[in-house]
Motif scaffolding. Structure first.
Motif, PDB file in Angstrom:
ATOM      1  N   VAL A 131       0.849  -1.188   0.000  1.00 19.34           N
ATOM      2  CA  VAL A 131       0.000   0.000   0.000  1.00 19.34           C
ATOM      3  C   VAL A 131       0.888   1.243   0.000  1.00 19.34           C
ATOM      4  CG1 VAL A 131      -1.687   1.331   1.316  1.00 19.34           C
ATOM      5  CG2 VAL A 131      -1.919  -1.150   1.127  1.00 19.34           C
ATOM      6  N   SER A 132       0.632   2.133  -0.960  1.00 20.67           N
ATOM      7  CA  SER A 132       1.450   3.341  -1.097  1.00 20.67           C
ATOM      8  C   SER A 132       0.723   4.596  -0.628  1.00 20.67           C
ATOM      9  CB  SER A 132       1.878   3.520  -2.555  1.00 20.67           C
ATOM     10  OG  SER A 132       0.740   3.601  -3.415  1.00 20.67           O
ATOM     11  N   SER A 133      -0.597   4.584  -0.657  1.00 20.94           N
ATOM     12  CA  SER A 133      -1.386   5.710  -0.150  1.00 20.94           C
ATOM     13  C   SER A 133      -2.742   5.182   0.292  1.00 20.94           C
ATOM     14  CB  SER A 133      -1.566   6.793  -1.224  1.00 20.94           C
ATOM     15  OG  SER A 133      -2.338   6.308  -2.310  1.00 20.94           O
ATOM     16  N   ASP A 134      -3.390   5.914   1.191  1.00 20.34           N
ATOM     17  CA  ASP A 134      -4.631   5.418   1.801  1.00 20.34           C
ATOM     18  C   ASP A 134      -5.566   6.606   2.008  1.00 20.34           C
ATOM     19  OD1 ASP A 134      -6.549   3.992   3.122  1.00 20.34           O
ATOM     20  OD2 ASP A 134      -5.249   3.237   4.700  1.00 20.34           O
ATOM     21  N   LYS A 135      -6.636   6.692   1.205  1.00 18.58           N
ATOM     22  CA  LYS A 135      -7.570   7.813   1.289  1.00 18.58           C
ATOM     23  C   LYS A 135      -8.967   7.322   1.644  1.00 18.58           C
ATOM     24  CE  LYS A 135      -5.117  10.682  -2.106  1.00 18.58           C
ATOM     25  NZ  LYS A 135      -5.233  11.397  -3.399  1.00 18.58           N
ATOM     26  N   PHE A 136      -9.708   8.205   2.294  1.00 14.91           N
ATOM     27  CA  PHE A 136     -11.077   7.893   2.721  1.00 14.91           C
ATOM     28  C   PHE A 136     -11.939   9.107   2.388  1.00 14.91           C
ATOM     29  CE2 PHE A 136     -14.102   7.263   6.510  1.00 14.91           C
ATOM     30  CZ  PHE A 136     -14.870   6.320   5.831  1.00 14.91           C
ATOM     31  N   LEU A 137     -13.011   8.883   1.603  1.00 14.48           N
ATOM     32  CA  LEU A 137     -13.851   9.981   1.126  1.00 14.48           C
ATOM     33  C   LEU A 137     -15.305   9.775   1.513  1.00 14.48           C
ATOM     34  CD1 LEU A 137     -12.537  10.344  -2.558  1.00 14.48           C
ATOM     35  CD2 LEU A 137     -11.772  11.621  -0.535  1.00 14.48           C
ATOM     36  N   LEU A 138     -15.972  10.886   1.815  1.00 13.28           N
ATOM     37  CA  LEU A 138     -17.426  10.903   1.948  1.00 13.28           C
ATOM     38  C   LEU A 138     -17.979  11.461   0.647  1.00 13.28           C
ATOM     39  CD1 LEU A 138     -20.123  10.755   3.512  1.00 13.28           C
ATOM     40  CD2 LEU A 138     -19.622  13.058   4.392  1.00 13.28           C
ATOM     41  N   LEU A 139     -18.738  10.638  -0.080  1.00 17.28           N
ATOM     42  CA  LEU A 139     -19.264  11.058  -1.370  1.00 17.28           C
ATOM     43  C   LEU A 139     -20.662  11.638  -1.231  1.00 17.28           C
ATOM     44  CD1 LEU A 139     -18.275   8.141  -3.817  1.00 17.28           C
ATOM     45  CD2 LEU A 139     -16.945  10.158  -3.154  1.00 17.28           C
ATOM     46  N   THR A 140     -20.880  12.744  -1.922  1.00 18.22           N
ATOM     47  CA  THR A 140     -22.227  13.210  -2.219  1.00 18.22           C
ATOM     48  C   THR A 140     -22.409  12.994  -3.715  1.00 18.22           C
ATOM     49  OG1 THR A 140     -21.493  15.479  -2.685  1.00 18.22           O
ATOM     50  CG2 THR A 140     -22.071  14.935  -0.396  1.00 18.22           C
ATOM     51  N   LYS A 141     -23.546  13.394  -4.264  1.00 23.47           N
ATOM     52  CA  LYS A 141     -23.808  13.085  -5.671  1.00 23.47           C
ATOM     53  C   LYS A 141     -22.741  13.645  -6.600  1.00 23.47           C
ATOM     54  CE  LYS A 141     -27.395  13.161  -9.213  1.00 23.47           C
ATOM     55  NZ  LYS A 141     -28.798  13.530  -9.547  1.00 23.47           N
ATOM     56  N   GLY A 142     -22.223  14.825  -6.295  1.00 22.33           N
ATOM     57  CA  GLY A 142     -21.248  15.424  -7.205  1.00 22.33           C
ATOM     58  C   GLY A 142     -19.932  15.780  -6.579  1.00 22.33           C
ATOM     59  N   GLN A 143     -19.738  15.482  -5.286  1.00 23.04           N
ATOM     60  CA  GLN A 143     -18.526  15.895  -4.593  1.00 23.04           C
ATOM     61  C   GLN A 143     -17.917  14.740  -3.817  1.00 23.04           C
ATOM     62  OE1 GLN A 143     -20.172  19.305  -2.351  1.00 23.04           O
ATOM     63  NE2 GLN A 143     -18.789  20.609  -3.553  1.00 23.04           N
ATOM     64  N   ALA A 144     -16.655  14.939  -3.438  1.00 17.65           N
ATOM     65  CA  ALA A 144     -15.936  13.961  -2.625  1.00 17.65           C
ATOM     66  C   ALA A 144     -15.234  14.715  -1.502  1.00 17.65           C
ATOM     67  CB  ALA A 144     -14.926  13.198  -3.476  1.00 17.65           C
ATOM     68  N   LEU A 145     -15.671  14.475  -0.274  1.00 15.04           N
ATOM     69  CA  LEU A 145     -15.125  15.193   0.875  1.00 15.04           C
ATOM     70  C   LEU A 145     -14.143  14.297   1.614  1.00 15.04           C
ATOM     71  CD1 LEU A 145     -18.528  16.620   2.179  1.00 15.04           C
ATOM     72  CD2 LEU A 145     -16.926  17.681   0.565  1.00 15.04           C
ATOM     73  N   PRO A 146     -12.869  14.707   1.748  1.00 11.57           N
ATOM     74  CA  PRO A 146     -11.880  13.862   2.431  1.00 11.57           C
ATOM     75  C   PRO A 146     -12.151  13.766   3.932  1.00 11.57           C
ATOM     76  CG  PRO A 146     -10.925  15.987   1.867  1.00 11.57           C
ATOM     77  CD  PRO A 146     -12.281  15.950   1.231  1.00 11.57           C
ATOM     78  N   LEU A 147     -11.983  12.552   4.462  1.00 10.07           N
ATOM     79  CA  LEU A 147     -12.101  12.292   5.891  1.00 10.07           C
ATOM     80  C   LEU A 147     -10.821  11.622   6.372  1.00 10.07           C
ATOM     81  CD1 LEU A 147     -15.711  10.752   6.043  1.00 10.07           C
ATOM     82  CD2 LEU A 147     -15.053  13.092   6.651  1.00 10.07           C
ATOM     83  N   PRO A 148     -10.534  11.685   7.678  1.00 12.18           N
ATOM     84  CA  PRO A 148      -9.362  10.950   8.191  1.00 12.18           C
ATOM     85  C   PRO A 148      -9.541   9.455   7.932  1.00 12.18           C
ATOM     86  CG  PRO A 148     -10.188  12.508   9.821  1.00 12.18           C
ATOM     87  CD  PRO A 148     -11.211  12.460   8.733  1.00 12.18           C
ATOM     88  N   SER A 149      -8.524   8.814   7.388  1.00  9.75           N
ATOM     89  CA  SER A 149      -8.632   7.391   7.090  1.00  9.75           C
ATOM     90  C   SER A 149      -8.538   6.568   8.369  1.00  9.75           C
ATOM     91  CB  SER A 149      -7.524   6.946   6.134  1.00  9.75           C
ATOM     92  OG  SER A 149      -7.601   5.549   5.925  1.00  9.75           O
ATOM     93  N   PRO A 150      -9.510   5.683   8.603  1.00  9.69           N
ATOM     94  CA  PRO A 150      -9.491   4.869   9.818  1.00  9.69           C
ATOM     95  C   PRO A 150      -8.783   3.526   9.637  1.00  9.69           C
ATOM     96  CG  PRO A 150     -11.582   4.567   8.713  1.00  9.69           C
ATOM     97  CD  PRO A 150     -10.765   5.499   7.840  1.00  9.69           C
ATOM     98  N   PHE A 151      -8.179   3.288   8.462  1.00 10.08           N
ATOM     99  CA  PHE A 151      -7.789   1.922   8.126  1.00 10.08           C
ATOM    100  C   PHE A 151      -6.348   1.548   8.477  1.00 10.08           C
ATOM    101  CE2 PHE A 151     -11.251   3.090   5.207  1.00 10.08           C
ATOM    102  CZ  PHE A 151     -12.180   2.160   5.630  1.00 10.08           C
ATOM    103  N   ASN A 152      -5.431   2.485   8.456  1.00  9.18           N
ATOM    104  CA  ASN A 152      -4.040   2.208   8.829  1.00  9.18           C
ATOM    105  C   ASN A 152      -3.494   0.991   8.085  1.00  9.18           C
ATOM    106  OD1 ASN A 152      -1.561   2.405  10.094  1.00  9.18           O
ATOM    107  ND2 ASN A 152      -2.218   1.282  11.928  1.00  9.18           N
ATOM    108  N   ASN A 153      -3.334   1.143   6.781  1.00 15.12           N
ATOM    109  CA  ASN A 153      -2.908   0.032   5.937  1.00 15.12           C
ATOM    110  C   ASN A 153      -1.396  -0.028   5.721  1.00 15.12           C
ATOM    111  OD1 ASN A 153      -5.262  -1.524   5.130  1.00 15.12           O
ATOM    112  ND2 ASN A 153      -5.987   0.370   4.181  1.00 15.12           N
ATOM    113  N   LYS A 154      -0.639   0.643   6.556  1.00  9.84           N
ATOM    114  CA  LYS A 154       0.811   0.555   6.465  1.00  9.84           C
ATOM    115  C   LYS A 154       1.259  -0.897   6.679  1.00  9.84           C
ATOM    116  CE  LYS A 154       5.105   2.409   8.402  1.00  9.84           C
ATOM    117  NZ  LYS A 154       5.715   3.302   9.429  1.00  9.84           N
ATOM    118  N   GLY A 155       2.100  -1.387   5.800  1.00 12.09           N
ATOM    119  CA  GLY A 155       2.582  -2.763   5.900  1.00 12.09           C
ATOM    120  C   GLY A 155       1.681  -3.778   5.230  1.00 12.09           C
ATOM    121  N   ASN A 156       0.546  -3.333   4.656  1.00 14.13           N
ATOM    122  CA  ASN A 156      -0.363  -4.230   3.960  1.00 14.13           C
ATOM    123  C   ASN A 156      -0.126  -4.195   2.457  1.00 14.13           C
ATOM    124  OD1 ASN A 156      -1.519  -4.862   6.443  1.00 14.13           O
ATOM    125  ND2 ASN A 156      -3.113  -3.296   6.250  1.00 14.13           N
ATOM    126  N   TYR A 157      -0.779  -5.096   1.738  1.00 16.57           N
ATOM    127  CA  TYR A 157      -0.535  -5.264   0.307  1.00 16.57           C
ATOM    128  C   TYR A 157      -1.865  -5.334  -0.453  1.00 16.57           C
ATOM    129  CZ  TYR A 157       4.219  -6.571   1.681  1.00 16.57           C
ATOM    130  OH  TYR A 157       5.484  -6.583   2.205  1.00 16.57           O
TER     131      TYR A 157
END
Length: 591
Positions: A131-157
């Motif tokens: 995993v090189s980057s990890d993003k989390f978005l809240l989607l509305t019909k036409g927009q994408a709002l970034p949220l803090p990622s809760p997943f912590n995928n460092k070291g995963n593949y």
């Protein structure tokens, strides 16, 4: 060579499969030179039964060649090598080949694999894209709002799980595990004391009317001193065992809850490809009362995995998970990535979301349930492969003690509760049920759980209604008008189904059985507007006009992706999913 021929020449379907594999070798056949010897050495005996079926006897029989089943098989053989004990281990797989039915939008946590095969990197495992980057978005019909990622995928593949299990099958066969793809375990075999002593495969070559075709081959019994069920989510034999032995009541006590995951693998333009990039979204296109979200993972070779997960406790019977997925791909944060690309594969599968509260007591007389058949998915992580593998390893260690030392199989349950699987699922237990209050309250509560309380809230939330009971009558909702697919990024069901490589022998008994054939027309259609025509992602169920121009449910069994959504979501629990003839179903290669 004389011994080989005399051992394997008869009408037994598994023996015939042996010769078929030589003529048309599958990937698992090509794994290693030990394949042939393993099948001769490991089998304890062939014997005829009074039922007319032949019987193969093993020390351990495992149903399902997924991550849990193969991890259990490998761990058993490792223990045999460590203790200089010879135990025969057989894995039965209903897919045409190992990996054919495996689908997962997988960001892989290697914790269990590190324990099972510590040198997996040098062993050629198809786990190559960190995993090189990890993003989390809240989607509305036409927009994408970034949220803090809760997943912590460092070291995963980022991986294809179907390819990883093929590699695991190779590792298993190298140390003497016997794997039989293309044969479906259709029944549990008991002894006179109601102890499970193995499984039986269904007959092959049976016509729709029950008659025997020219290709008829009787099923075979695979008997084991220990039987492990690793069928995946909503496994048919596992569910029967759970019901018959009341294992859910003996476990954590709550019902299981599920989601349907729909996935495509795309090949995109090189300039848009970012290996290891991980994106998760919540919100649109789902309404605020429906739990779910999407994933988009960049794999290797310009491939991406794109999917939508929809919780099956949704209320609106007009909702179509397949069409929601098509809408998702038209979002401005996703569509530009897909344009100019090509869909390689399509598939769907249900997944467990009950977590800690829904874990059944996994031990029954004669064996145990492992992996997603028991339900060890960590919902906030959106991961269940590592926990499934670990459960298989723990069950293998317990089975070894049963056979070598005379210990009870219940040591599996004890070991599970002392393991990191239990600790992990306990910390994550309140995430999924929090969303029964809606999207925003669920996000708020889960944020508090993760960042403030860290899984230590002194209460355990309960799940809402079982998924089938959550479906509301159609009169409470308006029909959903879905846009027509554009054929560029969105597609219809027949086009998508073609990409799943699903196939069933046309002239065979229907494996999707209605307990009461009258319920679709008398209940489902008038009260719920025929929801089975929408919750199925393969158009297995559709209402057509009969000879009197009245609507009648038609079941297109040849379309079935083995996702199990119908077995879960039918409002009256009237549909029973049973295994079709072995080797049928989807043929995934990159899922």
């Amino acid at each position: 060579m004389h011994r080989i021929i005399s051992t394997f020449t008869s009408s037994n379907p598994i023996r015939n499969a042996f010769f078929s594999s030589i003529r048309n070798p599958s990937p698992s056949f090509l794994c290693g030179s030990s394949w042939l010897g393993a099948r001769i050495k490991g089998s304890r005996s062939f014997s005829g039964e009074s039922s007319g079926r032949e019987s193969l006897e093993y020390d351990v029989v495992i149903v399902g060649a997924g991550p849990a089943g193969l991890s259990a098989a490998i761990r058993l053989k490792q223990l045999c090598q460590e203790r200089s004990v010879d135990l025969s281990v057989c894995v039965l797989e209903k897919g045409s080949e190992v990996g054919a039915h495996i689908i997962s939008g997988n960001v892989f946590e290697p914790r269990a694999l590190d324990e099972l095969i510590p040198n997996w990197k040098s062993e050629g495992a198809p786990i190559e894209v960190p995993v090189s980057s990890d993003k989390f978005l809240l989607l509305t019909k036409g927009q994408a709002l970034p949220l803090p990622s809760p997943f912590n995928n460092k070291g995963n593949y980022v991986i294809s799980l179907s390819q990883v299990v093929r590699w695991l099958a190779c590792k298993a066969e190298e140390i003497g595990v016997e794997i039989y793809p293309g044969f479906a375990a259709s029944e549990i075999i008991y002894d006179n004391n109601q102890k499970v002593v193995g499984v039986g495969t269904n007959d092959m070559g049976v016509a729709k009317d029950g008659s025997k075709r020219e290709t008829f081959q009787p099923g075979v019994e695979l008997k084991g001193r220990v039987t492990l069920l690793a069928e995946g989510c909503r496994g048919s034999l596992s569910e029967k065992i759970i019901r018959d032995h009341k294992l859910r009541d003996k476990g954590q006590g709550q019902h299981q809850t599920y989601a349907l995951g729909i996935k495509e693998v795309w090949e995109i333009e090189e300039v848009k490809h970012k290996p290891g990039s991980v994106l998760h979204t919540v919100g649109w296109p789902l309404d605020s009362k429906t739990y779910g979200g999407s994933f988009l993972y960049h794999m290797k070779d310009r491939q991406i995995a794109l999917g939508l997960v929809v919780a099956l406790d949704y209320h609106n019977p007009y909702l179509s998970p397949f069409d929601e997925f098509q809408k998702l791909k038209d979002h401005p944060s996703i569509k530009p990535l897909l344009e100019g690309g090509t869909v390689l594969e399509y598939g769907a599968r249900t997944l467990n979301e009950g977590g800690f509260q829904s874990i059944p007591f996994p031990v029954f007389p004669g064996g145990a349930i492992i992996g997603c058949s028991a339900g060890y998915v960590n919902v906030p992580k959106i991961k269940g492969t590592h926990t499934a593998m670990k459960s298989g390893m723990l069950a293998a260690e317990a089975a070894f003690r049963v056979l070598a030392e005379g210990d009870p199989m219940e040591t599996y349950w004890d070991s599970l509760k002392k393991s990191w699987v239990w600790e992990e699922l306990h910390k994550a237990r309140n995430y999924r049920p929090a969303f029964k209050f809606g999207l925003l309250p669920g996000l708020a509560f889960s944020a508090l759980e993760r960042y403030i309380f860290r899984g230590r809230v002194p209460l355990t939330l309960k799940h809402g209604k079982p998924d089938h009971e959550a479906t509301e009558v159609a009169s409470l909702h308006e029909p959903i008008q879905y846009p027509k697919p554009d054929g560029i990024v969105s597609f219809d069901v027949p086009t998508s189904l073609y990409r799943s490589n699903t196939n069933h022998e046309h002239d065979q008994p229907v494996h999707l059985r209605l307990k009461d054939p009258a319920i679709p027309e008398l209940v489902n259609l008038p009260l719920y507007a025929g929801p089975e025509s929408r919750y199925c992602p393969a158009r297995v169920y559709e209402y057509v006009a009969d000879e009197h121009n009245a609507p009648k449910l038609q079941i297109n069994v040849q379309n079935c992706l083995h996702c199990k959504a119908c077995d879960i979501k039918d409002p009256r629990q009237n549909i029973e999913w049973t295994v079709p003839e072995g080797g049928g179903g989807p043929g995934y290669t990159a899922m």
